[in-house]
Every structure is written in C-alpha cells, then in structure tokens.
Design a protein around this motif. Structure first.
Motif, mmCIF file in Angstrom:
data_model
loop_
_atom_site.group_PDB
_atom_site.id
_atom_site.type_symbol
_atom_site.label_atom_id
_atom_site.label_comp_id
_atom_site.label_asym_id
_atom_site.label_seq_id
_atom_site.Cartn_x
_atom_site.Cartn_y
_atom_site.Cartn_z
ATOM 1 N N TRP A 12 4.635 41.015 63.516
ATOM 2 C CA TRP A 12 3.877 41.041 64.766
ATOM 3 C C TRP A 12 4.056 42.386 65.465
ATOM 4 O O TRP A 12 5.119 42.979 65.427
ATOM 5 C CB TRP A 12 4.353 39.919 65.682
ATOM 6 C CG TRP A 12 3.966 38.554 65.165
ATOM 7 C CD1 TRP A 12 4.745 37.727 64.404
ATOM 8 C CD2 TRP A 12 2.718 37.890 65.355
ATOM 9 N NE1 TRP A 12 4.052 36.579 64.097
ATOM 10 C CE2 TRP A 12 2.804 36.646 64.683
ATOM 11 C CE3 TRP A 12 1.540 38.209 66.008
ATOM 12 C CZ2 TRP A 12 1.754 35.728 64.655
ATOM 13 C CZ3 TRP A 12 0.497 37.304 66.001
ATOM 14 C CH2 TRP A 12 0.607 36.076 65.318
ATOM 15 N N GLU A 47 -7.564 33.376 75.129
ATOM 16 C CA GLU A 47 -7.764 33.615 73.692
ATOM 17 C C GLU A 47 -8.164 35.065 73.464
ATOM 18 O O GLU A 47 -9.075 35.569 74.126
ATOM 19 C CB GLU A 47 -8.872 32.709 73.151
ATOM 20 C CG GLU A 47 -8.394 31.309 72.949
ATOM 21 C CD GLU A 47 -9.231 30.561 71.923
ATOM 22 O OE1 GLU A 47 -10.060 31.192 71.253
ATOM 23 O OE2 GLU A 47 -9.036 29.354 71.844
ATOM 24 N N SER A 56 -9.370 37.870 70.522
ATOM 25 C CA SER A 56 -9.793 38.129 69.141
ATOM 26 C C SER A 56 -9.726 39.628 68.897
ATOM 27 O O SER A 56 -10.102 40.427 69.761
ATOM 28 C CB SER A 56 -11.230 37.653 68.913
ATOM 29 O OG SER A 56 -11.334 36.279 69.190
ATOM 30 N N ASP A 115 -12.924 35.944 63.203
ATOM 31 C CA ASP A 115 -12.305 36.237 61.903
ATOM 32 C C ASP A 115 -13.038 37.307 61.079
ATOM 33 O O ASP A 115 -12.689 37.549 59.932
ATOM 34 C CB ASP A 115 -12.186 34.957 61.068
ATOM 35 C CG ASP A 115 -13.545 34.337 60.759
ATOM 36 O OD1 ASP A 115 -14.569 34.931 61.141
ATOM 37 O OD2 ASP A 115 -13.567 33.258 60.141
ATOM 38 N N SER A 143 -9.610 41.394 60.256
ATOM 39 C CA SER A 143 -9.313 40.757 61.542
ATOM 40 C C SER A 143 -7.803 40.528 61.652
ATOM 41 O O SER A 143 -7.060 40.668 60.673
ATOM 42 C CB SER A 143 -10.063 39.427 61.660
ATOM 43 O OG SER A 143 -9.596 38.532 60.684
ATOM 44 N N PHE A 144 -7.388 40.153 62.860
ATOM 45 C CA PHE A 144 -5.963 39.996 63.154
ATOM 46 C C PHE A 144 -5.708 38.621 63.765
ATOM 47 O O PHE A 144 -6.552 38.087 64.496
ATOM 48 C CB PHE A 144 -5.514 41.065 64.159
ATOM 49 C CG PHE A 144 -5.528 42.466 63.596
ATOM 50 C CD1 PHE A 144 -4.357 43.081 63.177
ATOM 51 C CD2 PHE A 144 -6.726 43.163 63.478
ATOM 52 C CE1 PHE A 144 -4.375 44.359 62.649
ATOM 53 C CE2 PHE A 144 -6.747 44.440 62.957
ATOM 54 C CZ PHE A 144 -5.573 45.045 62.536
ATOM 55 N N GLU A 145 -4.544 38.087 63.458
ATOM 56 C CA GLU A 145 -4.064 36.914 64.192
ATOM 57 C C GLU A 145 -3.447 37.415 65.490
ATOM 58 O O GLU A 145 -2.821 38.488 65.503
ATOM 59 C CB GLU A 145 -3.000 36.176 63.378
ATOM 60 C CG GLU A 145 -3.562 35.468 62.162
ATOM 61 C CD GLU A 145 -2.466 34.822 61.328
ATOM 62 O OE1 GLU A 145 -2.797 33.940 60.551
ATOM 63 O OE2 GLU A 145 -1.290 35.214 61.468
ATOM 64 N N THR A 146 -3.617 36.642 66.557
ATOM 65 C CA THR A 146 -3.036 37.067 67.832
ATOM 66 C C THR A 146 -2.239 35.925 68.450
ATOM 67 O O THR A 146 -2.452 34.748 68.125
ATOM 68 C CB THR A 146 -4.138 37.492 68.827
ATOM 69 O OG1 THR A 146 -4.972 36.364 69.091
ATOM 70 C CG2 THR A 146 -4.975 38.637 68.309
ATOM 71 N N ARG A 147 -1.344 36.290 69.361
ATOM 72 C CA ARG A 147 -0.629 35.285 70.161
ATOM 73 C C ARG A 147 -0.252 35.953 71.485
ATOM 74 O O ARG A 147 -0.157 37.188 71.574
ATOM 75 C CB ARG A 147 0.611 34.774 69.424
ATOM 76 C CG ARG A 147 1.704 35.813 69.268
ATOM 77 C CD ARG A 147 2.875 35.271 68.458
ATOM 78 N NE ARG A 147 3.947 36.262 68.353
ATOM 79 C CZ ARG A 147 4.994 36.141 67.557
ATOM 80 N NH1 ARG A 147 5.114 35.082 66.767
ATOM 81 N NH2 ARG A 147 5.940 37.075 67.542
ATOM 82 N N LEU A 201 -0.109 40.955 67.799
ATOM 83 C CA LEU A 201 -1.046 40.714 66.687
ATOM 84 C C LEU A 201 -0.432 41.110 65.360
ATOM 85 O O LEU A 201 0.533 41.884 65.319
ATOM 86 C CB LEU A 201 -2.360 41.480 66.928
ATOM 87 C CG LEU A 201 -2.421 42.997 66.645
ATOM 88 C CD1 LEU A 201 -3.827 43.490 66.780
ATOM 89 C CD2 LEU A 201 -1.519 43.765 67.568
ATOM 90 N N ARG A 202 -1.018 40.547 64.307
ATOM 91 C CA ARG A 202 -0.654 40.956 62.947
ATOM 92 C C ARG A 202 -1.883 40.773 62.067
ATOM 93 O O ARG A 202 -2.754 39.932 62.369
ATOM 94 C CB ARG A 202 0.532 40.135 62.406
ATOM 95 C CG ARG A 202 0.199 38.677 62.163
ATOM 96 C CD ARG A 202 1.398 37.922 61.640
ATOM 97 N NE ARG A 202 1.104 36.510 61.450
ATOM 98 C CZ ARG A 202 2.004 35.598 61.139
ATOM 99 N NH1 ARG A 202 3.271 35.925 60.969
ATOM 100 N NH2 ARG A 202 1.656 34.337 60.979
ATOM 101 N N ARG A 226 -4.586 39.559 59.584
ATOM 102 C CA ARG A 226 -4.827 38.226 59.006
ATOM 103 C C ARG A 226 -4.741 38.335 57.498
ATOM 104 O O ARG A 226 -5.321 39.253 56.919
ATOM 105 C CB ARG A 226 -6.235 37.767 59.395
ATOM 106 C CG ARG A 226 -6.460 36.274 59.312
ATOM 107 C CD ARG A 226 -7.882 35.950 59.738
ATOM 108 N NE ARG A 226 -8.072 36.142 61.158
ATOM 109 C CZ ARG A 226 -7.718 35.258 62.088
ATOM 110 N NH1 ARG A 226 -7.168 34.121 61.734
ATOM 111 N NH2 ARG A 226 -7.940 35.504 63.363
#
Ligand code: FES
Length: 308
Positions: A203, A235, A237, A277, A291-295, A304-305, A307
């Motif tokens: 992350w 959220e 993206s 995505d 694309s990236f995963e986020t939190r 983010l990291r 995907r």
C-alpha cells in the motif's frame, strides 16, 4: 554555377533516392512527415468518423470485445492466402488451387480494410500518413490479385502469375509500413503506464481524503506515475492517467454514466473506461486501463496499491 549550389545535383538526388530504397525505415520516416498527404487524410478521416459513430459496431471493428485490435488478426487471411498462391504458382498443375487462394485472399480484404479504417481514423496525423500509404499499397495489391484472377479465367496463366507476384511484392511493402505503424509508432499497442513496474509492492499513501474534490476527476502523482483520481463520498477510484489508446490525459476527460457504470471518456479520441476498474466500455482503446485498489485509513488518508 549559382544554381548548382542551391539545387541538389542529379547524382545527389539519385544517391538520396537509392539510400531511401536501401533503408526502408528512412522511407517510412519520410512518409510520417509527408504533409502533402494531409488534405486526403482530413477528408477521408472525417468521412470514416461520420460513417462509424461510437457504439457497439465501431467497438467490434476496433476489437474491444477481443481485448486487442482486430485488424492485425484479420490481415493474416489475405496475406497468407496470397503468399501461398504465389508459392503454388511455382509448381506445375496448381492453377486451380492458386486461383481459390487468390479469391479467398481478395474476399478477406473487406474485413481487414473495415477494421483498419476504423483504427486509422483515431490516430495521430504522422501515424495516419503512414497508415494511408499502407492502405494504398494493400488496396493496390488486392487490385493486382483481382486482375490476376480475371486473366487466369481467360486462360492467360503466365500473365496471371506475373500479376500475382507483383501483388505480393506490393502487399509486402504495405505490410512493412503496417509494422512500422504498429511497432515504431505504437498504433494498436497499449500506451498506459506499466503500473506494476513503476510502483512498489504494497500500500502507498496518496493524499488526505478531504483534499480530493467530490465527483470531479483530478490528477495526482505517485512516484513516476500520473494517476486519475475520482472521489464519490468516501469511495475513491484510481486509474493510470495515460490512456491505453495513445496516452491521452484521462484526468481531463469527461465523467459520464454508461450502462449504470461511472466512466471517464478520454479527451483525445473518446475511449471510455469504467473508473472503478478500468474496463474498456468504448474504443478505440482495446486494453483495460490499469487500476488501483484503494482504502481510507482511520485518520482520513487515502492509500492505494496496483490491482492484481
Ligand atoms: S488517447 Fe485516444 S482515446 Fe485516449
């Protein structure tokens, strides 16, 4: 004397011409800069864009359902058939088989031309110049093979063989220019950043959630990577900002809803990607946008990291 200093001599012109012929890449580079082709390109490009409005038919021509451009796969039929026909012409008693292959190749030019035109209409101008000459060569080759079929039907097999050999030579020049367009000028390849190579594992901290405007795309930097960041409430993206089609800046694109999905449309040629995505919703892009995963952490930081 004065004139000979200003104008290249006949020998110099001849030397330049033969050096271009001996170095096909130099010839292709000259075509990239051949502004004399521009009036034809403008007229033809406008016509193709009008004939192919955005939608599923045009997406299919670009190759969106297949995840890569359809044109390179479809040109194999005419080129393969014509090469085989010319080889068969070297053997006795193969006239009928050669004729069938030539006819199959000519029939295969229709889908190849349709997909090629669709892709060509959404290229940069230097790419379109090379693409136009590529298309002229392939159209000329198809005409020569068609003429070959006609004279063979009239019993003039030797003339038919000569026409086929000329057609294959012209198609080979066209194929070289097609290779230059794809491999040197990058038409049809993905221009998105190689996210997995440019960002480390795990992350990464991006910014505070409160720093991001709501429902408005912005650009943020993560090391070497430019990112499109789009926040809806809590959220977030994140996509790679360089459009996979030809590298356009997605953060300057338009946000829209397509099939119930929030998407971004590239400002350059309108490729449309799901912001969640990176799925391609409309071409001309065919490659998914990285694309990236986020939190969001407890203290309101966006992480983010890539995907997987
Ligand atoms: S650069 Fe062509 S659609 Fe994005």
């Amino acid at each position: 004397m004065r004139q000979s200093l200003l104008r290249p001599t006949r020998r110099a012109r001849h030397a330049r011409k033969s050096s271009l012929l001996s170095r096909p890449a130099a010839l292709a580079e000259r075509i990239e800069r051949a502004h004399a082709l521009d009036p034809v390109i403008h007229g033809l490009s406008d016509t193709v864009v009008r004939a192919l409005p955005a939608g599923s038919r045009t997406d299919a021509l670009h190759g969106v359902p297949f995840g890569q451009p359809a044109h390179p796969a479809l040109v194999r039929l005419p080129l393969g058939c014509w090469t085989s026909a010319v080889l068969l012409d070297l053997l006795p008693g193969t006239e009928r088989a050669a004729g069938v292959l030539i006819a199959a190749g000519v029939a295969g030019t229709a889908p190849a031309a349709a997909t090629g035109l669709a892709d060509w209409s959404a290229l940069h101008q230097d790419q379109q110049r090379v693409g136009l000459v590529h298309a002229i060569c392939q159209g000329g080759a198809a005409s020569l093979f068609l003429a070959s079929l006609a004279v063979r039907a009239g019993g003039r097999t030797a003339v038919g063989r000569a026409l086929s050999a000329s057609g294959l030579a012209l198609a080979t020049i066209g194929a070289y220019l097609g290779g230059h367009l794809a491999l040197r000028l990058g038409a049809g390849t993905s221009h998105a950043d190689q996210v997995s190579h440019l960002s480390g594992l795990g992350w990464h901290d991006l910014c505070g959630l409160a720093e991001l405007p709501d429902r408005h795309p912005v650009r943020r930097q993560l090391g070497y990577l430019s990112l499109l960041v789009y926040r809806q409430g809590t959220e977030v993206s994140v996509l790679s900002d360089r459009c996979s089609h030809l590298g356009g800046p997605l953060h300057q694109g338009r946000i829209l809803t397509e099939r119930g999905t929030v998407c971004v449309a590239c400002p350059w040629h309108g490729s449309t990607f799901a912001v969640a995505d990176g799925t391609v919703v409309h071409g001309p892009a065919t490659a998914r946008q990285p694309s990236f995963e986020t939190r969001v952490t407890a203290d309101g930081r966006v992480e983010l990291r890539p995907r997987p």
